[in-house]
Design a protein around this motif. Structure first.
Motif, PDB file in Angstrom:
ATOM      1  N   ARG A   7       3.710   6.703   7.523  1.00  0.00           N
ATOM      2  CA  ARG A   7       2.994   7.972   7.414  1.00  0.00           C
ATOM      3  C   ARG A   7       3.516   9.006   8.413  1.00  0.00           C
ATOM      4  O   ARG A   7       3.725   8.706   9.574  1.00  0.00           O
ATOM      5  CB  ARG A   7       1.521   7.704   7.684  1.00  0.00           C
ATOM      6  N   LEU A  49      -5.307   3.860   1.345  1.00  0.00           N
ATOM      7  CA  LEU A  49      -4.057   3.923   0.581  1.00  0.00           C
ATOM      8  C   LEU A  49      -4.224   3.099  -0.693  1.00  0.00           C
ATOM      9  O   LEU A  49      -5.035   2.173  -0.751  1.00  0.00           O
ATOM     10  CB  LEU A  49      -2.888   3.380   1.419  1.00  0.00           C
ATOM     11  N   HIS A 106       0.862  -1.181   0.000  1.00  0.00           N
ATOM     12  CA  HIS A 106       0.000   0.000   0.000  1.00  0.00           C
ATOM     13  C   HIS A 106       0.898   1.230   0.000  1.00  0.00           C
ATOM     14  O   HIS A 106       1.599   1.490   0.978  1.00  0.00           O
ATOM     15  CB  HIS A 106      -0.911   0.013   1.219  1.00  0.00           C
ATOM     16  N   LEU A 128       2.006   5.141   0.100  1.00  0.00           N
ATOM     17  CA  LEU A 128       1.529   6.438   0.588  1.00  0.00           C
ATOM     18  C   LEU A 128       1.255   7.314  -0.648  1.00  0.00           C
ATOM     19  O   LEU A 128       1.865   7.104  -1.689  1.00  0.00           O
ATOM     20  CB  LEU A 128       2.563   7.081   1.505  1.00  0.00           C
ATOM     21  N   ALA A 145       7.779   5.911   0.263  1.00  0.00           N
ATOM     22  CA  ALA A 145       7.233   5.307   1.481  1.00  0.00           C
ATOM     23  C   ALA A 145       5.961   4.494   1.210  1.00  0.00           C
ATOM     24  O   ALA A 145       5.111   4.880   0.425  1.00  0.00           O
ATOM     25  CB  ALA A 145       6.939   6.399   2.503  1.00  0.00           C
ATOM     26  N   ALA A 146       5.855   3.361   1.887  1.00  0.00           N
ATOM     27  CA  ALA A 146       4.657   2.529   1.790  1.00  0.00           C
ATOM     28  C   ALA A 146       4.308   1.970   3.157  1.00  0.00           C
ATOM     29  O   ALA A 146       5.187   1.809   4.008  1.00  0.00           O
ATOM     30  CB  ALA A 146       4.876   1.393   0.788  1.00  0.00           C
ATOM     31  N   GLY A 147       3.033   1.687   3.337  1.00  0.00           N
ATOM     32  CA  GLY A 147       2.570   1.145   4.619  1.00  0.00           C
ATOM     33  C   GLY A 147       2.213   2.267   5.568  1.00  0.00           C
ATOM     34  O   GLY A 147       2.878   3.298   5.613  1.00  0.00           O
ATOM     35  N   TYR A 172      -7.776  -0.277   4.005  1.00  0.00           N
ATOM     36  CA  TYR A 172      -6.469   0.016   4.588  1.00  0.00           C
ATOM     37  C   TYR A 172      -6.150   1.505   4.457  1.00  0.00           C
ATOM     38  O   TYR A 172      -5.442   1.939   3.549  1.00  0.00           O
ATOM     39  CB  TYR A 172      -5.389  -0.852   3.924  1.00  0.00           C
ATOM     40  N   GLU A 173      -6.732   2.270   5.351  1.00  0.00           N
ATOM     41  CA  GLU A 173      -6.475   3.715   5.456  1.00  0.00           C
ATOM     42  C   GLU A 173      -6.540   4.458   4.127  1.00  0.00           C
ATOM     43  O   GLU A 173      -5.830   5.438   3.919  1.00  0.00           O
ATOM     44  CB  GLU A 173      -5.121   3.962   6.134  1.00  0.00           C
TER      45      GLU A 173
END
Lengths: 187, 159
Positions: free
Chosen positions: B29, A172, A146, A148, B23-25, A169-170
């Motif tokens: 954040r 994303l 996922h 950002l 960035a991931a996950g 999942y938020e």
């Protein structure tokens, strides 16, 4: 510059997150706030806490983790989970994949934070490591993650398939890589 | 795990990364204002905001640094920073109790302001008025801010 990829995040790396990474990220956010936003518009959920973050990474140590070091400094972290989910792409639906739970590069490498990012390539190196890890597990390079919002272009550039915003999942965006996409990228 | 990344491969593929973030996950954040604003459904709690302003103003009036207040009240420096600046940080009742002692205010009223107990409508009204009259981050309290502080403290003291 010789960089080193370590296949385990250890205590030293966590300490580096706490002492080197997080103060810089917080500073960056303070600057955003100082750019004239009144107190009332401060982040509404300013409950983000660096200790929580390090604790959470600490809790992830049960999974396969990776760290990139260069010039004695922590440059990137990644955590993989091979049991979280199965493939969603129709052509490989239900097959196993190696899921990237978390990947991040040091704040001084981030274009959004540093005006002159120090090292590039943490992302591409981690994705390559993720593919190799998937191969080691017998998943033929299939990976999922996922992204950002600010990183979506990068994962699309890597040739991953964009499966859209994931409401579970938020919100994303979910990206998945097939074994042939993995072959193309690592070739 | 074997990972044979050649220099040639790296130099060819690093271009894919370009100047993009990677960035991931959710763990990656940042607590960025933009990101949070779109997610947050709860409104800013004016009472809790007033609590942060109150502690900050009282501390400044006494000429204390955050560090000194932390030392005197035996509260973590980080907790005081978050009490003053993070409207969503819920301080422990014990910390609020110590602040009440440090500033000689009724513990019950401060617990309400801090969000540990629910504030009565009248308290909410006074808190809102105080929050509205206190500045963003004054180095020194202005006359009006001093007056607002004194009035609010007087109200709290009667609780």
């Amino acid at each position: 510059m010789a960089a080193e990829l370590l296949d385990r995040i250890d205590e030293l790396h966590l300490r580096a997150v706490e002492t080197d990474w997080i103060p810089q990220i917080i500073n960056h956010i303070r600057q955003l706030i100082d750019q004239g936003q009144p107190r009332q518009t401060w982040p509404q959920s300013w409950h983000w806490n660096w200790r929580d973050k390090v604790d959470r990474i600490n809790g992830l140590l049960a999974f396969q983790t990776f760290a990139i070091m260069c010039e004695g400094q922590l440059q990137g972290l990644m955590q993989m989970n091979s049991a979280r989910s199965l493939c969603r792409l129709p052509e490989q639906a239900g097959k196993h994949l190696a899921y990237v739970d978390y990947v991040e590069t040091a704040p001084w490498n981030r274009p959004n934070i540093a005006s002159k990012p120090r090292y590039r390539g943490v992302g591409i190196t981690m994705i390559r490591a993720a593919i190799e890890h998937s191969r080691d597990l017998g998943f033929h390079g299939r990976i999922g993650l996922h992204s950002l919002p600010q990183s979506e272009t990068f994962y699309a550039n890597c040739g991953m398939t964009d499966l859209g915003i994931d409401g579970t999942y938020e919100n994303l965006r979910y990206f998945e890589m097939t074994s042939s996409q993995a072959d193309a990228l690592s070739g | 795990m074997k990972l044979a990344i050649t220099k040639e491969w790296f130099e060819r593929r690093v271009k894919l990364e370009g100047d993009h973030e990677i960035a991931a996950g959710a763990l990656a954040r940042d607590p960025a204002p933009e990101a949070e604003a779109s997610v947050a459904s709860e409104s800013i709690d004016a009472v809790r905001l007033a609590f942060g302003s109150l502690i900050e103003s009282l501390r400044r009036r006494k000429g204390l640094t955050i560090e000194k207040l932390a030392e005197r009240s035996e509260i973590d420096v980080a907790d005081i920073v978050r009490i003053e600046r993070d409207a969503h940080f819920r301080p422990e009742p014990r910390a609020v109790y110590r602040l009440a002692q440090a500033f000689d205010l009724p513990n019950k009223a401060l617990q309400q302001l801090s969000g540990n107990t629910s504030a009565q409508p009248e308290m909410q009204e006074h808190a809102l008025r105080f929050a509205a009259r206190s500045g963003e981050s004054p180095q020194k309290l202005s006359r009006d801010e001093k007056k607002a502080l004194e009035e609010f403290v007087a109200y709290l003291a009667r609780q």
